[in-house]
Scaffold this motif. Structure first.
Motif, PDB file in Angstrom:
ATOM      1  N   MET C   1     -57.710   3.655 -16.940  1.00 20.67           N
ATOM      2  CA  MET C   1     -58.416   4.390 -15.870  1.00 20.67           C
ATOM      3  C   MET C   1     -58.349   3.596 -14.564  1.00 20.67           C
ATOM      4  O   MET C   1     -58.793   2.450 -14.488  1.00 20.67           O
ATOM      5  N   LYS C   2     -57.848   4.226 -13.541  1.00 19.79           N
ATOM      6  CA  LYS C   2     -57.799   3.573 -12.233  1.00 19.79           C
ATOM      7  C   LYS C   2     -59.185   3.547 -11.592  1.00 19.79           C
ATOM      8  O   LYS C   2     -59.968   4.459 -11.767  1.00 19.79           O
ATOM      9  N   PHE C   3     -59.415   2.506 -10.797  1.00 20.03           N
ATOM     10  CA  PHE C   3     -60.639   2.519  -9.996  1.00 20.03           C
ATOM     11  C   PHE C   3     -60.358   3.286  -8.714  1.00 20.03           C
ATOM     12  O   PHE C   3     -59.319   3.131  -8.087  1.00 20.03           O
ATOM     13  N   SER C   4     -61.298   4.105  -8.302  1.00 21.87           N
ATOM     14  CA  SER C   4     -61.072   4.951  -7.132  1.00 21.87           C
ATOM     15  C   SER C   4     -61.778   4.439  -5.887  1.00 21.87           C
ATOM     16  O   SER C   4     -62.986   4.181  -5.895  1.00 21.87           O
ATOM     17  N   PHE C   5     -60.971   4.274  -4.813  1.00 27.55           N
ATOM     18  CA  PHE C   5     -61.527   4.009  -3.486  1.00 27.55           C
ATOM     19  C   PHE C   5     -61.445   5.275  -2.622  1.00 27.55           C
ATOM     20  O   PHE C   5     -61.366   5.203  -1.410  1.00 27.55           O
ATOM     21  N   LYS C   6     -61.418   6.438  -3.270  1.00 20.65           N
ATOM     22  CA  LYS C   6     -61.211   7.674  -2.520  1.00 20.65           C
ATOM     23  C   LYS C   6     -62.434   8.106  -1.714  1.00 20.65           C
ATOM     24  O   LYS C   6     -62.320   8.727  -0.677  1.00 20.65           O
ATOM     25  N   ASN C   7     -63.593   7.795  -2.232  1.00 18.73           N
ATOM     26  CA  ASN C   7     -64.765   8.135  -1.440  1.00 18.73           C
ATOM     27  C   ASN C   7     -66.001   7.400  -1.938  1.00 18.73           C
ATOM     28  O   ASN C   7     -65.916   6.609  -2.893  1.00 18.73           O
ATOM     29  N   ASP C   8     -67.095   7.659  -1.271  1.00 18.46           N
ATOM     30  CA  ASP C   8     -68.344   6.958  -1.589  1.00 18.46           C
ATOM     31  C   ASP C   8     -69.309   7.867  -2.345  1.00 18.46           C
ATOM     32  O   ASP C   8     -70.527   7.676  -2.291  1.00 18.46           O
ATOM     33  N   TYR C   9     -68.752   8.851  -3.036  1.00 21.35           N
ATOM     34  CA  TYR C   9     -69.615   9.689  -3.879  1.00 21.35           C
ATOM     35  C   TYR C   9     -69.001   9.913  -5.262  1.00 21.35           C
ATOM     36  O   TYR C   9     -69.184  10.956  -5.877  1.00 21.35           O
ATOM     37  N   SER C  10     -68.273   8.899  -5.735  1.00 24.06           N
ATOM     38  CA  SER C  10     -67.619   9.011  -7.043  1.00 24.06           C
ATOM     39  C   SER C  10     -68.541   8.693  -8.215  1.00 24.06           C
ATOM     40  O   SER C  10     -68.269   9.081  -9.342  1.00 24.06           O
ATOM     41  N   ALA C 326     -71.762   1.210  -4.937  1.00 23.84           N
ATOM     42  CA  ALA C 326     -71.430   0.975  -6.346  1.00 23.84           C
ATOM     43  C   ALA C 326     -70.175   0.147  -6.535  1.00 23.84           C
ATOM     44  O   ALA C 326     -69.779  -0.127  -7.666  1.00 23.84           O
ATOM     45  N   THR C 327     -69.560  -0.264  -5.440  1.00 23.55           N
ATOM     46  CA  THR C 327     -68.329  -1.051  -5.563  1.00 23.55           C
ATOM     47  C   THR C 327     -68.680  -2.500  -5.908  1.00 23.55           C
ATOM     48  O   THR C 327     -69.272  -3.217  -5.092  1.00 23.55           O
ATOM     49  N   SER C 328     -68.300  -2.922  -7.099  1.00 26.14           N
ATOM     50  CA  SER C 328     -68.737  -4.247  -7.583  1.00 26.14           C
ATOM     51  C   SER C 328     -67.870  -5.379  -7.040  1.00 26.14           C
ATOM     52  O   SER C 328     -66.730  -5.176  -6.637  1.00 26.14           O
ATOM     53  N   ASP C 329     -68.423  -6.555  -7.046  1.00 22.97           N
ATOM     54  CA  ASP C 329     -67.663  -7.741  -6.655  1.00 22.97           C
ATOM     55  C   ASP C 329     -66.421  -7.894  -7.530  1.00 22.97           C
ATOM     56  O   ASP C 329     -65.351  -8.248  -7.036  1.00 22.97           O
ATOM     57  N   GLU C 330     -66.583  -7.606  -8.778  1.00 23.49           N
ATOM     58  CA  GLU C 330     -65.486  -7.783  -9.736  1.00 23.49           C
ATOM     59  C   GLU C 330     -64.284  -6.924  -9.343  1.00 23.49           C
ATOM     60  O   GLU C 330     -63.147  -7.387  -9.335  1.00 23.49           O
ATOM     61  N   ILE C 331     -64.554  -5.656  -9.037  1.00 22.93           N
ATOM     62  CA  ILE C 331     -63.487  -4.739  -8.629  1.00 22.93           C
ATOM     63  C   ILE C 331     -62.826  -5.217  -7.339  1.00 22.93           C
ATOM     64  O   ILE C 331     -61.599  -5.222  -7.213  1.00 22.93           O
ATOM     65  N   VAL C 332     -63.665  -5.631  -6.397  1.00 18.91           N
ATOM     66  CA  VAL C 332     -63.128  -6.089  -5.114  1.00 18.91           C
ATOM     67  C   VAL C 332     -62.224  -7.292  -5.326  1.00 18.91           C
ATOM     68  O   VAL C 332     -61.132  -7.378  -4.744  1.00 18.91           O
ATOM     69  N   GLU C 333     -62.664  -8.199  -6.173  1.00 25.84           N
ATOM     70  CA  GLU C 333     -61.843  -9.383  -6.434  1.00 25.84           C
ATOM     71  C   GLU C 333     -60.501  -9.019  -7.055  1.00 25.84           C
ATOM     72  O   GLU C 333     -59.460  -9.532  -6.649  1.00 25.84           O
ATOM     73  N   LYS C 334     -60.537  -8.131  -8.033  1.00 28.80           N
ATOM     74  CA  LYS C 334     -59.291  -7.668  -8.651  1.00 28.80           C
ATOM     75  C   LYS C 334     -58.358  -7.049  -7.621  1.00 28.80           C
ATOM     76  O   LYS C 334     -57.150  -7.273  -7.631  1.00 28.80           O
TER      77      LYS C 334
END
Lengths: 343, 343, 343, 343
Positions: C1-10, C326-334
């Protein structure tokens, strides 16, 4: 060819109007209500109603006058109160609702609205904001069933509206006929005083087309031109409307034509009375509703056209007969002879 | 009194129309488009466009024609594409949006729309249903800047619309002028073939009022009368419109009047050319836009009225001059003498 | 499953909101905005903006907030001015026009409107009443392209609006992100002072649904509930909206969430800067628009979802990346690791 | 604190919904009805109604469902027929008229519409196009006065609508209560067969918010999303609606909750019967209307809240009591004790 008593717009216009159109035809004028004739006609109306602050706009028909005035005056959540027989409820194809406004119907015996009936509608809509807010009372004079308001009735209704912050708007498609009825005690001036806005009908009283919307309430006058334009009602050759109203109002032509129509109707009414007919409603304007047997209706239909208005029982119906500025003495006499033969 | 070149609706109507109104004045007729004259005029139009299936309706003005046709044809989420100079975008007080529909503007140099520009609008609205759906292309012929479509341009646009399930609607307020321009290669018949609907303008070409809406696409013909009525456009005395179009179309009067207007404009154009004027756009219809110096404008304004249309620089502006069926040779000659004196 | 940066209501909502819903679940309350939570949330907002006279209403989404506020504030002939990138022009399916109002577009480089551009629109619409009347300026903060207004820009625009009798309405779907951007100098209080009305977005900042419309101008507050009800926006369980805004605003949760989203975006922005990327616009909120080569886009797309926003040339496009509460540090780091690998 | 029987939306939602919201909270999903939960809920509904071609859309409330469905289905000149007690006529602030459509009222004794009454409305509107065209019949089940349609009544009405080219649209804000009433003989499947569209109410049956609009008629399914978006009803976090309907429908929770509400009402009804009360109407759903003396009303009001619905005479009024999924046995027992003390 049968003669038609179906309505008061079967012919063209009073010959003086055609003369006025010819006489002015090559005078260049501004468009869009800014011609001299519209300005003159506005001033004539202001004088006749003795309200120099009134604003006057000319449109081409009654449905147009109703829908533009009502939608310009109201905010989206405001509604209209009308008699169930009101033209806006019966014969305008949902024009008012199409502008977003609900119309409440009051059942009446004579097409007229009284304050207590408006109050009942208001009382039924106290769950705000879940119910619409009543804001405009629409009446017709003469009404769609030929009756007229007395001065007391108009003043009572207007005062009630003032107390309740309601606008009173008068559909005057046949206001000329109302004001020249033998039982009438109202004047044009009264409508300048006891209404927020009203219109003076030309189409049914000798004009080719045209209704004059008169706005007394200064709050409702603001930016009205935008609404006319946006609804497609502002004629490029506004002169066509101005010339007609100038001609109708510069002397008493407008009232003479209406009075003529009423008188012809009253002669016919008398003939029906003399053969013992009943009527659906008692009217003194240019609409009468005699109740005839089926065979009487059939006989009269040989040479004359009219609407069968309302079935009374298996044997009888009320018919509607409308006279106009163009109904000649000759025709009325012929018709009366046929009525007498019905006996 | 100055003579006005401000527009083509400064006078009344062609005298033959007044004669026709007089001749028919006391003939009783049905109301609401059901009179003989409307029926005759409809048949005349069907014959001239060689489309016996077409439906014709008569309304009192151009804004009314545009707003009723467009709102009747579209569902709530469908939008209109127009040139930025289109009348619906510039001078109808938001009438189309007031019926709930968005209008997309295409910037053009000549007031005309090409398929590729419509396609660009469509491409920009692919995020459905978050963006409106384009459904109708609105063009004017002649355009608001006096230019005309060629036969190839019309057919290309119509075919594109067919492919994309778009309706093509033509504002023909000045269609007579377009079809009689010296550079024109289109016929009235072509509009019966290469459009879904169009209207034929009377107001700017010799009528008192009136535009004839012609609906070719049978799907769009259904129940159109309801829309006319609901928007206040159905005249009680529809005869007024029928008589005028019958008179204009029973021979070539309609086209003769337009050709006359064009010829007067071309004479004036030639005079400006001869003194070395440039023009804002190259037109062959009854609108011309010469570019004049401020002092030339001042001089011409002494005896003639016209709009200063567009400032070019501190010293020059384009003016707009419009001729009509009523512009006499005498006036044109006087004006040309003044033009020659500008040199 | 991809992480989505498409919007801020996911995702759903901040866990504190679910807790608050649970905690209050069986408390009986009045419906339709008359519950204790709505009243408390209204008071919290009044205090935060230091405007005790403000009226607050809660609706379920941004398009709804825009269309109800605008159609409630305007009369039929009044229009809206917006940046061409404004949400009402680009992604609301003609919702404003569907209420009858024209929206004028201003082309901008940064999504922001200045007084001189509004003035140009007004200047182009002086042919009254043939053209609509501009009455409301719509801005977004942060804008649809991620930029924000400075205090001076807001005050200048508001003062201009005041002078010209225009309403200033602020779409604050991402107002939290604007106010917590590192370059911001505006406060929530400023919007209570320098706008006629604005809304505070919940949906894009941690709520399940909900926007709070705040009306500062007392003339615009009257009878607003009718418009909410008539447009289907008044929730029977209004408590759902009240509980959420109470929870978000009773301490600094609303701003903490927005600040978190911004910080995550800024970390990602920095990573793109470090590999030498350009950006479509300079933003300090939770939307960034780095310009990437086609192969870079392809690589990043393996594990992450985002919109390709605008083609720059055959080899490059700008992409849009949105972070949220909801965007976690972990995701951002990845993600940053993957960015660094793009070099 | 009094316990309120005023309506069935006084509490939050069934705990299983809060659990489902928590369990899915951090799963990223597409917005605008394109999430997995909405898709699953749509499929669950299609299966339950045995109509795999049906299209399902989720909106936040009943007024919204009504106004969007009706305005999407109708053309501008088409009207709606409803019982006078219909929610669209009594408690939606003119929402349908605000979309431009007239609503005709049928007076009834039990809130239900029969074919012959619809036919009467049609008969009264034969003067086309001067009168609107009836196109959609709106019914509620259970009705606003607590009654329900039988299978025969629904089929008769649907067949009549089919013959007359009318759409049948069912407001199912309390459809769960109707289908679980002890006297009911209809199934959810019947509504997939014998209606053009209907909606299934969540708000009044255990959801936080939400109604599922089900469109059976394929002609009415086209491009429905545009209407949702344009009216501000398409939630960015559509998941909120999908999750709730999935939870309510994946087993029999939806029907269990409705049955519970009905049973609590029936227990209360029985208590009133036992003390000899009459009722305004005979109902088997979660609304009951016992007629009480003024002193009985006063006594009951000490510990319980409810609406006094209709004055019968100076001494008596009918009250309205509504139970819900959240009305506990304990409360019902307490209330019954108080009822018995009224004797």
């Amino acid at each position: 060819m049968k003669f038609s008593f179906k309505n008061d717009y079967s012919e063209g216009c009073h010959p003086r109007i055609l003369e006025a159109l010819s006489a002015t035809n090559f005078v260049q004028q501004n468009g869009y209500e800014l011609d001299d004739y519209c300005l003159n006609a506005e001033n004539l109306i202001r004088k006749k109603i003795k309200n120099p602050q009134a604003k006057v706009h000319f449109v081409s028909g009654g449905t147009q006058a109703n829908l533009i005035a009502i939608s310009a005056f109201l905010r989206p959540h405001e509604s209209v109160v009308s008699a169930a027989t009101g033209h806006i409820l019966t014969n305008e194809s949902g024009a008012i609702e199409a502008t977003g406004h609900k119309v409440h119907a009051i059942e009446t015996s004579d097409g007229k609205i009284r304050p207590e009936e408006v109050q009942k509608i208001i009382d039924l809509h106290q769950n705000k904001p879940h119910q619409v807010k009543q804001k405009l009372v629409y009446i017709s004079n003469s009404t769609e069933v030929g009756t007229i308001y007395s001065k007391k009735e108009l003043i009572d209704l207007y005062q009630f509206c003032q107390e309740k912050s309601l606008y009173l708007f008068v559909d005057g498609a046949r206001l000329g006929h109302a004001l020249t009825a033998e039982t009438n005690d109202l004047s044009l001036e009264d409508f300048g005083k006891y209404s927020d806005a009203f219109y003076l009908g030309g189409t049914k009283n000798g004009a080719l087309i045209g209704e004059a919307i008169i706005i007394n309430n200064e709050n409702l006058q603001q930016e009205f031109g935008f609404h006319l334009k946006q609804k497609g009602a502002m004629l490029a050759k506004g002169r066509l409307l101005g010339i007609q109203f100038e001609e109708l109002l510069k002397d008493d032509l407008y009232f003479d034509l209406a009075k003529h129509a009423n008188q012809q109707a009253m002669k016919i009414k008398k003939a029906f009375q003399e053969i013992g007919c009943d009527f659906l409603s008692e009217t003194f304007t240019n609409q009468i509703f005699p109740i005839l047997s089926n065979s009487q209706i059939e006989k009269l239909s040989t040479n004359f056209d009219f609407y069968v208005w309302k079935k009374i029982d298996e044997e009888k119906s009320a018919v509607r007969l409308i006279t106009s500025w163009a109904t000649s003495d000759e025709i009325v006499e012929k018709f009366i002879i046929e009525i007498k033969n019905l006996k």
